[in-house]
Design a protein around this motif. Structure first.
Motif, mmCIF file in Angstrom:
data_model
loop_
_atom_site.group_PDB
_atom_site.id
_atom_site.type_symbol
_atom_site.label_atom_id
_atom_site.label_comp_id
_atom_site.label_asym_id
_atom_site.label_seq_id
_atom_site.Cartn_x
_atom_site.Cartn_y
_atom_site.Cartn_z
ATOM 1 N N ASP A 66 9.104 22.401 -2.607
ATOM 2 C CA ASP A 66 7.976 21.762 -1.917
ATOM 3 C C ASP A 66 8.416 20.660 -0.959
ATOM 4 O O ASP A 66 7.765 20.435 0.055
ATOM 5 N N LEU A 67 9.496 19.940 -1.296
ATOM 6 C CA LEU A 67 9.868 18.773 -0.490
ATOM 7 C C LEU A 67 11.201 18.955 0.219
ATOM 8 O O LEU A 67 11.612 18.108 1.003
ATOM 9 N N GLY A 68 11.921 20.035 -0.086
ATOM 10 C CA GLY A 68 13.215 20.250 0.568
ATOM 11 C C GLY A 68 14.307 19.312 0.087
ATOM 12 O O GLY A 68 15.324 19.127 0.767
ATOM 13 N N PRO B 168 11.706 6.093 -3.651
ATOM 14 C CA PRO B 168 12.273 5.765 -2.325
ATOM 15 C C PRO B 168 12.436 6.990 -1.414
ATOM 16 O O PRO B 168 12.963 6.871 -0.320
ATOM 17 N N HIS B 169 11.992 8.180 -1.869
ATOM 18 C CA HIS B 169 12.128 9.430 -1.111
ATOM 19 C C HIS B 169 13.572 9.771 -0.759
ATOM 20 O O HIS B 169 13.885 9.980 0.425
ATOM 21 N N PRO B 170 14.443 9.845 -1.766
ATOM 22 C CA PRO B 170 15.828 10.229 -1.476
ATOM 23 C C PRO B 170 15.886 11.679 -1.009
ATOM 24 O O PRO B 170 15.059 12.493 -1.406
ATOM 25 N N ARG B 171 16.846 11.990 -0.164
ATOM 26 C CA ARG B 171 16.992 13.382 0.296
ATOM 27 C C ARG B 171 17.831 14.189 -0.680
ATOM 28 O O ARG B 171 17.842 15.408 -0.631
ATOM 29 N N ASP C 26 0.835 -1.218 0.000
ATOM 30 C CA ASP C 26 0.000 0.000 0.000
ATOM 31 C C ASP C 26 0.862 1.258 0.000
ATOM 32 O O ASP C 26 0.499 2.265 -0.594
ATOM 33 N N VAL C 27 2.040 1.200 0.644
ATOM 34 C CA VAL C 27 2.958 2.344 0.619
ATOM 35 C C VAL C 27 3.488 2.536 -0.805
ATOM 36 O O VAL C 27 3.538 3.657 -1.319
ATOM 37 N N MET C 28 3.827 1.427 -1.458
ATOM 38 C CA MET C 28 4.330 1.522 -2.836
ATOM 39 C C MET C 28 3.280 2.123 -3.750
ATOM 40 O O MET C 28 3.573 3.009 -4.550
ATOM 41 N N ARG C 29 2.025 1.664 -3.608
ATOM 42 C CA ARG C 29 0.948 2.207 -4.453
ATOM 43 C C ARG C 29 0.778 3.701 -4.215
ATOM 44 O O ARG C 29 0.640 4.481 -5.147
ATOM 45 N N ARG C 30 0.811 4.099 -2.931
ATOM 46 C CA ARG C 30 0.637 5.518 -2.599
ATOM 47 C C ARG C 30 1.770 6.361 -3.184
ATOM 48 O O ARG C 30 1.556 7.444 -3.718
ATOM 49 N N ARG C 31 2.965 5.835 -3.110
ATOM 50 C CA ARG C 31 4.101 6.612 -3.617
ATOM 51 C C ARG C 31 4.091 6.721 -5.139
ATOM 52 O O ARG C 31 4.527 7.723 -5.691
ATOM 53 N N VAL C 32 3.581 5.688 -5.811
ATOM 54 C CA VAL C 32 3.455 5.790 -7.271
ATOM 55 C C VAL C 32 2.472 6.898 -7.613
ATOM 56 O O VAL C 32 2.752 7.766 -8.450
ATOM 57 N N GLU C 33 1.324 6.930 -6.925
ATOM 58 C CA GLU C 33 0.309 7.966 -7.192
ATOM 59 C C GLU C 33 0.880 9.352 -6.931
ATOM 60 O O GLU C 33 0.728 10.270 -7.726
ATOM 61 N N GLU C 34 1.533 9.495 -5.779
ATOM 62 C CA GLU C 34 2.093 10.781 -5.360
ATOM 63 C C GLU C 34 3.119 11.262 -6.398
ATOM 64 O O GLU C 34 3.140 12.440 -6.771
ATOM 65 N N THR C 35 3.920 10.347 -6.909
ATOM 66 C CA THR C 35 4.978 10.734 -7.855
ATOM 67 C C THR C 35 4.398 11.057 -9.226
ATOM 68 O O THR C 35 4.851 11.989 -9.893
HETATM 69 P P1 ADP Z 1 4.689 6.992 2.919
HETATM 70 O O1 ADP Z 1 6.028 7.455 3.454
HETATM 71 O O2 ADP Z 1 3.987 6.071 3.858
HETATM 72 O O3 ADP Z 1 4.783 6.512 1.537
HETATM 73 P P2 ADP Z 1 3.513 9.312 1.711
HETATM 74 O O4 ADP Z 1 3.834 8.693 0.406
HETATM 75 O O5 ADP Z 1 2.164 9.876 1.917
HETATM 76 O O6 ADP Z 1 3.743 8.290 2.908
HETATM 77 O O7 ADP Z 1 4.606 10.441 1.956
HETATM 78 C C1 ADP Z 1 4.929 10.894 3.241
HETATM 79 C C2 ADP Z 1 5.493 12.281 3.151
HETATM 80 O O8 ADP Z 1 6.591 12.321 2.231
HETATM 81 C C3 ADP Z 1 4.505 13.297 2.654
HETATM 82 O O9 ADP Z 1 4.448 14.351 3.617
HETATM 83 C C4 ADP Z 1 5.057 13.813 1.358
HETATM 84 O O10 ADP Z 1 4.895 15.233 1.244
HETATM 85 C C5 ADP Z 1 6.517 13.495 1.455
HETATM 86 N N1 ADP Z 1 7.075 13.218 0.134
HETATM 87 C C6 ADP Z 1 6.423 13.002 -1.016
HETATM 88 N N2 ADP Z 1 7.265 12.794 -2.038
HETATM 89 C C7 ADP Z 1 8.499 12.877 -1.539
HETATM 90 C C8 ADP Z 1 9.801 12.755 -2.103
HETATM 91 N N3 ADP Z 1 9.984 12.508 -3.385
HETATM 92 N N4 ADP Z 1 10.844 12.900 -1.267
HETATM 93 C C9 ADP Z 1 10.669 13.147 0.034
HETATM 94 N N5 ADP Z 1 9.473 13.287 0.620
HETATM 95 C C10 ADP Z 1 8.393 13.142 -0.138
#
Ligand code: ADP
Ligand code: ADP
Length: 233
Positions: A190-192, A158-161, A116-125
């Motif tokens: 937006d994401l720093g 993977p939300h790299p910094r 479910d985290v993977m699905r959410r991150r695909v949508e978000e991206t």
């Molecule tokens: P999860 O970590 O469970 O996948 P989310 O996908 O909802 O939860 O993202 C959690 C937080 O990460 C959100 O506040 C979102 O703004 C932030 N975020 C989204 N995309 C990125 C990214 N590419 N890099 C870092 N943080 C991100």
């Protein structure tokens, strides 16, 4: 966010190091542009952040490279996926699947995230990069700018910094290049995310940069400054 301390890289039996004694700091949450003529060591410096140097290029790395406090010299690129995302010039070289959505999901598979985290991150991206309407499209049918956005998306899940990009717009026309640069600027604001971007065409990118690192020539120390100051050099 990124620290280079006395970083040198020497390839094989080259008479001189490709980069020598680099001391630099890249602050968190900035878009930093790395410029300089071809062959001056831009890719090599980026490779020390992404882990490509020394693991895949055969370059001998000396000194210390830390990202978010973690020493990068000891980590292979895949082990750095949640810290550093890396995108090159040619998005086609990057792709391993057929469609946009599969490509975004692929980067997360080795991280062991819940489905479910993977699905959410695909949508978000998809939303973040303006790719939602293209999700089912075969990558082969996309424009250059769209492909480069997919390549960026695939390392973002993977939300790299830190995001490291080596001439990401060099194969693109000006409009597509702007599309990609606008996305990078949004990531920073937006994401720093910290973005380190190498480019030899200063004019194309400089307006997007918070800071510029100029490698003036082989073996010469980097010059660091704000975009106006570097434009004057
Ligand atoms: P999860 O970590 O469970 O996948 P989310 O996908 O909802 O939860 O993202 C959690 C937080 O990460 C959100 O506040 C979102 O703004 C932030 N975020 C989204 N995309 C990125 C990214 N590419 N890099 C870092 N943080 C991100
Ligand atoms: P730039 O990205 O600024 O064009 P590079 O980092 O690609 O510069 O190259 C710097 C120098 O190192 C060049 O002289 C190049 O030929 C050499 N070099 C780069 N990669 C390798 C490698 N894998 N093996 C040997 N020499 C290399």
């Amino acid at each position: 966010m990124i620290r280079f301390e006395q970083v040198s890289v020497t390839y094989g039996d080259a008479p001189a190091p490709a980069i020598g004694g680099v001391d630099l700091t890249v602050p968190e949450g900035e878009l930093v542009l790395l410029v300089g003529p071809s062959g001056v060591g831009k890719s090599t410096l980026l490779g020390t952040v992404s882990g490509l140097v020394p693991h895949f290029t055969g370059g001998l790395l000396r000194g210390r490279v830390t990202v978010g406090g973690r020493d990068n010299r000891t980590h292979k690129p895949r082990e750095l996926a949640d810290l550093v995302g890396t995108v090159g010039q040619d998005p086609l070289a990057h792709f391993v699947t057929d469609t946009v959505e599969d490509e975004l999901a692929y980067g997360m598979e080795s991280l062991g995230l819940a489905p479910d985290v993977m699905r959410r991150r695909v949508e978000e991206t998809l939303d973040l990069l303006g790719l939602a309407e293209l999700r089912d499209r075969p990558i082969a049918t996309l424009s250059g700018g769209q492909r480069q956005r997919v390549a960026i998306g695939s390392v973002l899940t993977p939300h790299p910094r830190v995001l490291v990009l080596d001439e990401p717009t060099s194969a693109l026309d000006p409009a597509a290049a702007e599309e990609v640069l606008a996305v990078l600027q949004r990531l920073v604001h937006d994401l720093g995310t910290t973005v380190l971007l190498a480019e030899h065409r200063l004019e194309r990118v400089v307006q997007y940069a918070d800071q510029v690192i100029l490698l003036p020539g082989p073996g010469l120390p980097p010059v660091v400054g704000d975009p106006e100051r570097i434009m004057a050099v």
